[in-house]
Design a protein around this motif. Sequence first.
Motif, mmCIF file in Angstrom:
data_model
loop_
_atom_site.group_PDB
_atom_site.id
_atom_site.type_symbol
_atom_site.label_atom_id
_atom_site.label_comp_id
_atom_site.label_asym_id
_atom_site.label_seq_id
_atom_site.Cartn_x
_atom_site.Cartn_y
_atom_site.Cartn_z
ATOM 1 N N THR A 1 -29.301 -22.659 0.809
ATOM 2 C CA THR A 1 -30.091 -21.900 0.243
ATOM 3 C C THR A 1 -30.326 -22.010 -1.263
ATOM 4 O OG1 THR A 1 -30.273 -20.342 2.111
ATOM 5 C CG2 THR A 1 -31.353 -19.778 0.115
ATOM 6 N N LEU A 2 -31.345 -22.231 -1.850
ATOM 7 C CA LEU A 2 -31.672 -22.109 -3.467
ATOM 8 C C LEU A 2 -32.658 -21.221 -3.775
ATOM 9 C CD1 LEU A 2 -30.848 -23.495 -6.060
ATOM 10 C CD2 LEU A 2 -32.400 -25.164 -5.706
ATOM 11 N N LYS A 3 -32.434 -20.254 -4.497
ATOM 12 C CA LYS A 3 -33.426 -19.194 -4.636
ATOM 13 C C LYS A 3 -33.955 -19.423 -6.039
ATOM 14 C CE LYS A 3 -31.909 -16.145 -1.602
ATOM 15 N NZ LYS A 3 -31.128 -14.625 -1.190
ATOM 16 N N ALA A 4 -35.405 -19.238 -6.450
ATOM 17 C CA ALA A 4 -36.060 -18.976 -7.782
ATOM 18 C C ALA A 4 -36.762 -17.781 -8.225
ATOM 19 C CB ALA A 4 -36.653 -20.444 -8.036
ATOM 20 N N ASP A 5 -36.405 -17.106 -9.134
ATOM 21 C CA ASP A 5 -37.690 -16.170 -9.460
ATOM 22 C C ASP A 5 -38.006 -16.466 -11.022
ATOM 23 O OD1 ASP A 5 -36.845 -13.936 -7.824
ATOM 24 O OD2 ASP A 5 -34.919 -14.667 -7.866
ATOM 25 N N GLY A 6 -39.271 -16.046 -11.004
ATOM 26 C CA GLY A 6 -39.893 -16.369 -12.467
ATOM 27 C C GLY A 6 -41.010 -15.624 -12.676
ATOM 28 N N GLU A 7 -41.732 -15.916 -13.814
ATOM 29 C CA GLU A 7 -42.835 -15.156 -14.259
ATOM 30 C C GLU A 7 -43.857 -16.188 -14.497
ATOM 31 O OE1 GLU A 7 -42.836 -11.666 -16.859
ATOM 32 O OE2 GLU A 7 -43.600 -12.942 -18.390
ATOM 33 N N ILE A 8 -45.274 -16.240 -13.998
ATOM 34 C CA ILE A 8 -46.075 -17.211 -14.367
ATOM 35 C C ILE A 8 -47.446 -16.486 -15.024
ATOM 36 C CG2 ILE A 8 -47.688 -18.693 -13.106
ATOM 37 C CD1 ILE A 8 -45.598 -19.133 -10.949
ATOM 38 N N GLN A 9 -48.068 -17.046 -15.766
ATOM 39 C CA GLN A 9 -49.142 -16.675 -16.511
ATOM 40 C C GLN A 9 -50.291 -17.697 -16.366
ATOM 41 O OE1 GLN A 9 -49.025 -14.856 -20.372
ATOM 42 N NE2 GLN A 9 -46.763 -14.393 -20.147
ATOM 43 N N PRO A 10 -50.961 -17.986 -15.282
ATOM 44 C CA PRO A 10 -51.829 -18.867 -14.948
ATOM 45 C C PRO A 10 -52.891 -19.522 -15.802
ATOM 46 C CG PRO A 10 -52.303 -17.186 -13.514
ATOM 47 C CD PRO A 10 -50.989 -16.713 -14.365
ATOM 48 N N PHE A 11 -53.342 -18.374 -16.820
ATOM 49 C CA PHE A 11 -54.280 -18.583 -17.578
ATOM 50 C C PHE A 11 -53.914 -18.803 -19.078
ATOM 51 C CE2 PHE A 11 -56.382 -16.349 -14.244
ATOM 52 C CZ PHE A 11 -57.597 -17.113 -13.912
ATOM 53 N N ALA A 12 -52.524 -19.076 -19.220
ATOM 54 C CA ALA A 12 -51.864 -19.109 -20.650
ATOM 55 C C ALA A 12 -51.835 -20.607 -20.687
ATOM 56 C CB ALA A 12 -50.728 -18.556 -20.629
ATOM 57 N N THR A 13 -51.693 -21.141 -21.991
ATOM 58 C CA THR A 13 -51.429 -22.535 -22.305
ATOM 59 C C THR A 13 -49.945 -22.839 -21.873
ATOM 60 O OG1 THR A 13 -51.083 -21.882 -24.803
ATOM 61 C CG2 THR A 13 -53.099 -22.428 -24.211
ATOM 62 N N TRP A 14 -49.147 -22.321 -21.783
ATOM 63 C CA TRP A 14 -47.921 -22.518 -21.067
ATOM 64 C C TRP A 14 -47.571 -21.527 -19.990
ATOM 65 C CZ3 TRP A 14 -44.970 -26.372 -20.433
ATOM 66 C CH2 TRP A 14 -43.996 -26.249 -20.000
ATOM 67 N N PRO A 15 -48.014 -21.885 -18.964
ATOM 68 C CA PRO A 15 -47.863 -20.936 -17.865
ATOM 69 C C PRO A 15 -46.414 -20.028 -17.527
ATOM 70 C CG PRO A 15 -48.441 -23.029 -16.647
ATOM 71 C CD PRO A 15 -48.374 -23.078 -18.371
ATOM 72 N N VAL A 16 -45.440 -21.131 -17.696
ATOM 73 C CA VAL A 16 -44.077 -20.653 -17.131
ATOM 74 C C VAL A 16 -43.347 -20.111 -18.294
ATOM 75 C CG1 VAL A 16 -42.025 -21.237 -15.998
ATOM 76 C CG2 VAL A 16 -44.257 -22.214 -15.298
ATOM 77 N N ASN A 17 -43.076 -18.866 -18.325
ATOM 78 C CA ASN A 17 -42.347 -18.011 -19.584
ATOM 79 C C ASN A 17 -40.993 -17.844 -19.127
ATOM 80 O OD1 ASN A 17 -45.351 -16.437 -19.651
ATOM 81 N ND2 ASN A 17 -44.569 -17.417 -21.508
ATOM 82 N N ALA A 18 -40.617 -17.521 -17.893
ATOM 83 C CA ALA A 18 -39.174 -17.172 -17.352
ATOM 84 C C ALA A 18 -38.864 -17.730 -16.190
ATOM 85 C CB ALA A 18 -38.859 -15.902 -17.532
ATOM 86 N N LEU A 19 -37.881 -18.390 -15.903
ATOM 87 C CA LEU A 19 -37.547 -18.851 -14.553
ATOM 88 C C LEU A 19 -36.104 -18.788 -14.407
ATOM 89 C CD1 LEU A 19 -38.458 -20.221 -11.909
ATOM 90 C CD2 LEU A 19 -37.902 -22.260 -13.066
ATOM 91 N N GLN A 20 -35.624 -18.326 -13.217
ATOM 92 C CA GLN A 20 -34.270 -18.153 -12.912
ATOM 93 C C GLN A 20 -34.078 -18.822 -11.548
ATOM 94 O OE1 GLN A 20 -31.843 -14.807 -14.057
ATOM 95 N NE2 GLN A 20 -30.854 -14.701 -11.986
ATOM 96 N N LEU A 21 -32.900 -19.600 -11.330
ATOM 97 C CA LEU A 21 -32.629 -20.288 -10.380
ATOM 98 C C LEU A 21 -31.271 -19.681 -9.885
ATOM 99 C CD1 LEU A 21 -33.493 -24.060 -10.808
ATOM 100 C CD2 LEU A 21 -34.641 -22.644 -9.659
ATOM 101 N N GLN A 22 -30.724 -19.666 -8.490
ATOM 102 C CA GLN A 22 -29.664 -19.121 -8.070
ATOM 103 C C GLN A 22 -29.082 -19.933 -6.970
ATOM 104 O OE1 GLN A 22 -29.621 -14.924 -7.413
ATOM 105 N NE2 GLN A 22 -27.419 -14.788 -6.529
ATOM 106 N N ALA A 23 -27.858 -20.260 -7.091
ATOM 107 C CA ALA A 23 -27.198 -20.995 -5.961
ATOM 108 C C ALA A 23 -26.072 -20.448 -5.408
ATOM 109 C CB ALA A 23 -26.972 -22.561 -6.171
ATOM 110 N N ASP A 24 -25.873 -20.124 -3.906
ATOM 111 C CA ASP A 24 -24.728 -19.624 -3.500
ATOM 112 C C ASP A 24 -23.986 -20.491 -2.501
ATOM 113 O OD1 ASP A 24 -22.784 -17.994 -2.803
ATOM 114 O OD2 ASP A 24 -24.293 -16.633 -1.608
ATOM 115 N N ALA A 25 -22.721 -21.101 -2.782
ATOM 116 C CA ALA A 25 -21.880 -21.822 -2.211
ATOM 117 C C ALA A 25 -22.879 -23.241 -1.579
ATOM 118 C CB ALA A 25 -21.408 -21.138 -0.933
ATOM 119 N N LEU A 26 -23.526 -23.877 -2.391
ATOM 120 C CA LEU A 26 -24.254 -25.221 -2.335
ATOM 121 C C LEU A 26 -23.448 -26.023 -1.926
ATOM 122 C CD1 LEU A 26 -27.233 -26.110 -1.847
ATOM 123 C CD2 LEU A 26 -27.226 -26.650 -4.099
ATOM 124 N N ASP A 27 -23.521 -26.914 -0.677
ATOM 125 C CA ASP A 27 -22.836 -27.873 -0.410
ATOM 126 C C ASP A 27 -23.698 -29.278 -0.337
ATOM 127 O OD1 ASP A 27 -21.059 -29.940 0.399
ATOM 128 O OD2 ASP A 27 -20.904 -28.794 2.685
#
Length: 486
Positions: A239-265
């Motif tokens: 499992t690979l998880k991602a959390d973030g914040e999106i502003q779809p009408f902004a010139t740069w829509p992705v302000n923050a993003l976090q990926l999390q891996a747990d015992a990825l083989d």
Amino acid sequence: MAAPLLSGDRPVRRSLRILRAGLIGLALVLVLLVGFVAWLLHRPAGGAWLLAHLPGVQIEAPEGSLMGDFSARRLLLTWAGGEAELRGLRWKGLGVSASDGLLLARELAIDEIDIRSQASDTPLAIPADLSLPLGVHIARLRVGRLSWAPQQAPLLGLDAQLDLPRRGTHHIQLKAARWQHLTLAGDARIDSAAPLQTDATLRVAQAEATELPWTAVAAVTGPLAKLKAKAELEAAHQTLKADGEIQPFATWPVNALQLQADALDLAALAPGLPRTALSGTAQLKAPARDAEATLQAELRNGAAGRWDQGALPVNRLVIALAGRPDQPTSLRLTALDAELPGGARVKGKGQYGSSEADGRWQLDARVQGLRPEALDSRAAPARLDGPFSLAGSKAGPLSARLDLGGTLEGRPLRVKAQVQGEGSQWRIEEARLTSGDATLQASGRVDTAGAAQIKAQVRQFDPHLLWRGAPGSAWARLPGPTRLNA
């Protein structure tokens, strides 16, 4: 006896009679107009005439009445900055619910939709609200092929249901669609009133069975201007998880993003990859399109081991990148810190991009306490320290330099090399190994397909200084100590 009529009342009454007659006449005109439009909508010839006279609409081979069942070979809709071409258009059971203010249809089917629009630098503005003058409910919407950009693969086999009331919550259900080798399904709800509260989910899977089946689920929630996003990728019980914040009408829509891996083989994801148990996070911070963005990642490998054991010889890895989103050809590796088995450590920095769009990149690093036998038991036991660098470009060759010093079986050791290659062709500009009285010096060309042209000088050189080989192998059974001179 009635009061005498004042002379000033007569103009007023006359105006009232004229106004009443005018209103009655206007009402009759409106009734006649509505009746005429209704007559047009319920007559095949009338519907064709009406569509032909609408601005921005061109239609070919219409059949049937607009209210009820209708079809057309081609419909072209144009607007400022774009157009949409619909081929094979047909609908069934189209009608109007006056009490609910809804346009209803049992089915709307379109063989192909091709949307063509002109590129614009003007950012999209978020709508104040999504209220509609007339609601729309389509029990089943089917589109065989939807194209929106020449360089993008089309969406195929779209099957959906639309429920868009005049006011309230709009609901779109995507039952099925296919994009390239992926299948899509999802559900979206959005309030028509500010702040346009949105809840949407998209499920993605492979269209055909493969050796590594995987599924992904993405969801967004919150006001349309600023959405919280979550995604999860699952493959081979990884499992690979991602959390973030999106502003779809902004010139740069992705302000923050976090990926999390747990015992990825990694070995479970594809044949040939090493066995790992990677856990950690990666964080992206991008406040604006013209401001510096940073990406920081830290991973720990709970299953670190040697290459010959099918493992990845990395205990911990820290990477930090920096760059501006509006300058994608310029990127800096501000930190690289890798901890390897045996106590070794690699630190470095690098960069990607230059004044020319050639995609040049370079990595400068230093290794401390490297023990080759801790990375692969077939390597000779040694300890090495020193700098190395890698450089390349999109179309140019890869070059590598290293100058490492240390000890080998209690004797001083120095390894110095400079190589350059592209594809299967490699040129050894300089390779020199010295340990005590033993020396190896070589240059030439090597083709990884099997050919080689090497010029070498050896003195008191034992091949086991470089590689011991696997136990029981022909290399390991070479008599030793061997001393080569040439």
